[in-house]
Design a protein around this motif. Structure first.
Motif, PDB file in Angstrom:
ATOM      1  N   ALA A 239       7.899   6.548   8.458  1.00  0.00           N
ATOM      2  CA  ALA A 239       9.298   6.998   8.417  1.00  0.00           C
ATOM      3  C   ALA A 239       9.781   7.123   6.978  1.00  0.00           C
ATOM      4  CB  ALA A 239      10.178   6.033   9.204  1.00  0.00           C
ATOM      5  N   ASN A 240       9.389   6.184   6.127  1.00  0.00           N
ATOM      6  CA  ASN A 240       9.786   6.253   4.717  1.00  0.00           C
ATOM      7  C   ASN A 240       9.179   7.467   4.018  1.00  0.00           C
ATOM      8  OD1 ASN A 240      11.299   3.910   4.966  1.00  0.00           O
ATOM      9  ND2 ASN A 240       9.669   2.590   4.189  1.00  0.00           N
ATOM     10  N   ILE A 241       7.920   7.739   4.301  1.00  0.00           N
ATOM     11  CA  ILE A 241       7.279   8.920   3.711  1.00  0.00           C
ATOM     12  C   ILE A 241       7.953  10.193   4.213  1.00  0.00           C
ATOM     13  CG2 ILE A 241       5.123  10.263   3.587  1.00  0.00           C
ATOM     14  CD1 ILE A 241       3.639   7.538   3.586  1.00  0.00           C
ATOM     15  N   ALA A 242       8.272  10.235   5.499  1.00  0.00           N
ATOM     16  CA  ALA A 242       8.959  11.412   6.069  1.00  0.00           C
ATOM     17  C   ALA A 242      10.324  11.606   5.408  1.00  0.00           C
ATOM     18  CB  ALA A 242       9.117  11.251   7.575  1.00  0.00           C
ATOM     19  N   SER A 243      11.035  10.520   5.171  1.00  0.00           N
ATOM     20  CA  SER A 243      12.345  10.623   4.516  1.00  0.00           C
ATOM     21  C   SER A 243      12.220  11.195   3.110  1.00  0.00           C
ATOM     22  CB  SER A 243      13.010   9.247   4.442  1.00  0.00           C
ATOM     23  OG  SER A 243      13.331   8.781   5.726  1.00  0.00           O
ATOM     24  N   ALA A 244      11.138  10.872   2.443  1.00  0.00           N
ATOM     25  CA  ALA A 244      10.943  11.332   1.068  1.00  0.00           C
ATOM     26  C   ALA A 244      10.368  12.741   0.965  1.00  0.00           C
ATOM     27  CB  ALA A 244      10.030  10.358   0.322  1.00  0.00           C
ATOM     28  N   TYR A 245       9.511  13.142   1.940  1.00  0.00           N
ATOM     29  CA  TYR A 245       8.751  14.375   1.768  1.00  0.00           C
ATOM     30  C   TYR A 245       9.001  15.459   2.818  1.00  0.00           C
ATOM     31  CZ  TYR A 245       5.965  11.903  -1.705  1.00  0.00           C
ATOM     32  OH  TYR A 245       5.551  11.211  -2.819  1.00  0.00           O
TER      33      TYR A 245
ATOM     34  N   ASP B  45      -7.033  -2.395  12.920  1.00  0.00           N
ATOM     35  CA  ASP B  45      -6.411  -3.600  13.478  1.00  0.00           C
ATOM     36  C   ASP B  45      -5.855  -4.546  12.419  1.00  0.00           C
ATOM     37  OD1 ASP B  45      -7.025  -2.730  16.041  1.00  0.00           O
ATOM     38  OD2 ASP B  45      -8.924  -3.824  16.104  1.00  0.00           O
ATOM     39  N   ASP B  46      -6.264  -4.383  11.180  1.00  0.00           N
ATOM     40  CA  ASP B  46      -5.800  -5.286  10.126  1.00  0.00           C
ATOM     41  C   ASP B  46      -4.438  -4.902   9.556  1.00  0.00           C
ATOM     42  OD1 ASP B  46      -7.225  -3.007   9.146  1.00  0.00           O
ATOM     43  OD2 ASP B  46      -7.395  -3.936   7.175  1.00  0.00           O
ATOM     44  N   ILE B  47      -3.847  -3.814  10.046  1.00  0.00           N
ATOM     45  CA  ILE B  47      -2.529  -3.383   9.594  1.00  0.00           C
ATOM     46  C   ILE B  47      -1.570  -3.475  10.777  1.00  0.00           C
ATOM     47  CG2 ILE B  47      -1.166  -1.476   8.648  1.00  0.00           C
ATOM     48  CD1 ILE B  47      -3.758  -0.455   7.336  1.00  0.00           C
ATOM     49  N   PRO B  48      -0.468  -4.218  10.625  1.00  0.00           N
ATOM     50  CA  PRO B  48       0.503  -4.291  11.724  1.00  0.00           C
ATOM     51  C   PRO B  48       1.058  -2.904  12.067  1.00  0.00           C
ATOM     52  CG  PRO B  48       0.957  -5.983  10.077  1.00  0.00           C
ATOM     53  CD  PRO B  48      -0.091  -5.067   9.497  1.00  0.00           C
ATOM     54  N   ARG B  49       1.128  -2.619  13.341  1.00  0.00           N
ATOM     55  CA  ARG B  49       1.569  -1.301  13.799  1.00  0.00           C
ATOM     56  C   ARG B  49       2.974  -0.960  13.306  1.00  0.00           C
ATOM     57  NH1 ARG B  49      -0.319  -0.605  19.974  1.00  0.00           N
ATOM     58  NH2 ARG B  49      -2.477  -0.100  19.496  1.00  0.00           N
ATOM     59  N   VAL B  50       3.866  -1.946  13.302  1.00  0.00           N
ATOM     60  CA  VAL B  50       5.237  -1.678  12.858  1.00  0.00           C
ATOM     61  C   VAL B  50       5.280  -1.334  11.371  1.00  0.00           C
ATOM     62  CG1 VAL B  50       6.374  -2.999  14.677  1.00  0.00           C
ATOM     63  CG2 VAL B  50       5.745  -4.138  12.558  1.00  0.00           C
ATOM     64  N   VAL B  51       4.367  -1.884  10.588  1.00  0.00           N
ATOM     65  CA  VAL B  51       4.294  -1.539   9.169  1.00  0.00           C
ATOM     66  C   VAL B  51       3.892  -0.070   9.026  1.00  0.00           C
ATOM     67  CG1 VAL B  51       3.046  -1.958   7.004  1.00  0.00           C
ATOM     68  CG2 VAL B  51       3.831  -3.889   8.386  1.00  0.00           C
ATOM     69  N   SER B  52       2.904   0.356   9.797  1.00  0.00           N
ATOM     70  CA  SER B  52       2.469   1.764   9.757  1.00  0.00           C
ATOM     71  C   SER B  52       3.607   2.695  10.137  1.00  0.00           C
ATOM     72  CB  SER B  52       1.289   1.972  10.708  1.00  0.00           C
ATOM     73  OG  SER B  52       0.198   1.171  10.338  1.00  0.00           O
ATOM     74  N   ALA B  53       4.347   2.346  11.192  1.00  0.00           N
ATOM     75  CA  ALA B  53       5.457   3.188  11.649  1.00  0.00           C
ATOM     76  C   ALA B  53       6.576   3.237  10.611  1.00  0.00           C
ATOM     77  CB  ALA B  53       5.981   2.674  12.988  1.00  0.00           C
TER      78      ALA B  53
ATOM     79  N   ARG C  54       0.809  -1.219   0.000  1.00  0.00           N
ATOM     80  CA  ARG C  54       0.000   0.000   0.000  1.00  0.00           C
ATOM     81  C   ARG C  54       0.845   1.273   0.000  1.00  0.00           C
ATOM     82  NH1 ARG C  54      -4.116  -2.134   4.425  1.00  0.00           N
ATOM     83  NH2 ARG C  54      -5.722  -2.875   3.027  1.00  0.00           N
ATOM     84  N   THR C  55       2.093   1.162  -0.353  1.00  0.00           N
ATOM     85  CA  THR C  55       2.980   2.318  -0.269  1.00  0.00           C
ATOM     86  C   THR C  55       2.437   3.502  -1.058  1.00  0.00           C
ATOM     87  OG1 THR C  55       4.891   0.902   0.107  1.00  0.00           O
ATOM     88  CG2 THR C  55       5.332   3.119  -0.680  1.00  0.00           C
ATOM     89  N   LYS C  56       2.066   3.277  -2.303  1.00  0.00           N
ATOM     90  CA  LYS C  56       1.534   4.377  -3.136  1.00  0.00           C
ATOM     91  C   LYS C  56       0.233   4.917  -2.557  1.00  0.00           C
ATOM     92  CE  LYS C  56       4.526   5.062  -6.272  1.00  0.00           C
ATOM     93  NZ  LYS C  56       5.262   6.319  -6.246  1.00  0.00           N
TER      94      LYS C  56
END
Length: 130
Positions: A105-111, A93-101, A2-4
């Motif tokens: 961080a990846n979005i913050a690094s990019a934007y 609840d269907d998304i692992p918390r560590v995946v969200s975090a 779901r990155t995009k």
């Protein structure tokens, strides 16, 4: 992945910091530009709905966990990233918390700024451990 779709949510939330409402034409153009499929669009709409519904609660969590910067003083990009990640962590609840975090961080690094990914990761780590 779901990155995009997460990036689209971030862009829409970020744009809403400068306008009163997220326009349907903007959503549609981002969906088309990023070639989101039906599941991705449903995800985007779900997260936007959760942010809209729980905006005050999410803001309160940011204020509680961000000791050096209250939510009102955060960069609009960082605030938008946190809103997306916290909507997932707190209400999906269907998304692992560590995946969200990690995605935040990846979005913050990019934007955002150089230090934003670390700052955002720290806030989200505090939320996740509680």
């Amino acid at each position: 992945m779901r990155t995009k779709a997460r990036e689209v949510v971030f862009k829409l939330v970020f744009s809403s910091r400068f306008t009163e409402d997220i326009s349907e034409p903007l959503k549609k153009s981002l969906y088309e530009y990023e070639k989101l499929n039906g599941d991705d669009v449903k995800y985007v709409e779900r997260v936007l709905g959760l942010i809209n519904e729980h905006e005050q609660d999410i803001s309160k969590v940011i204020d509680e966990k961000s000791l050096s910067f209250p939510e009102a003083r955060l960069f609009p990009a960082d605030k938008s990233i946190l809103y997306v990640a916290l909507a997932e962590i707190l209400y999906m609840d269907d998304i692992p918390r560590v995946v969200s975090a990690n995605e935040a961080a990846n979005i913050a690094s990019a934007y955002s700024t150089e230090k934003s990914a670390t700052f955002i990761s720290g806030i989200l780590a505090e939320v996740i451990k509680n």
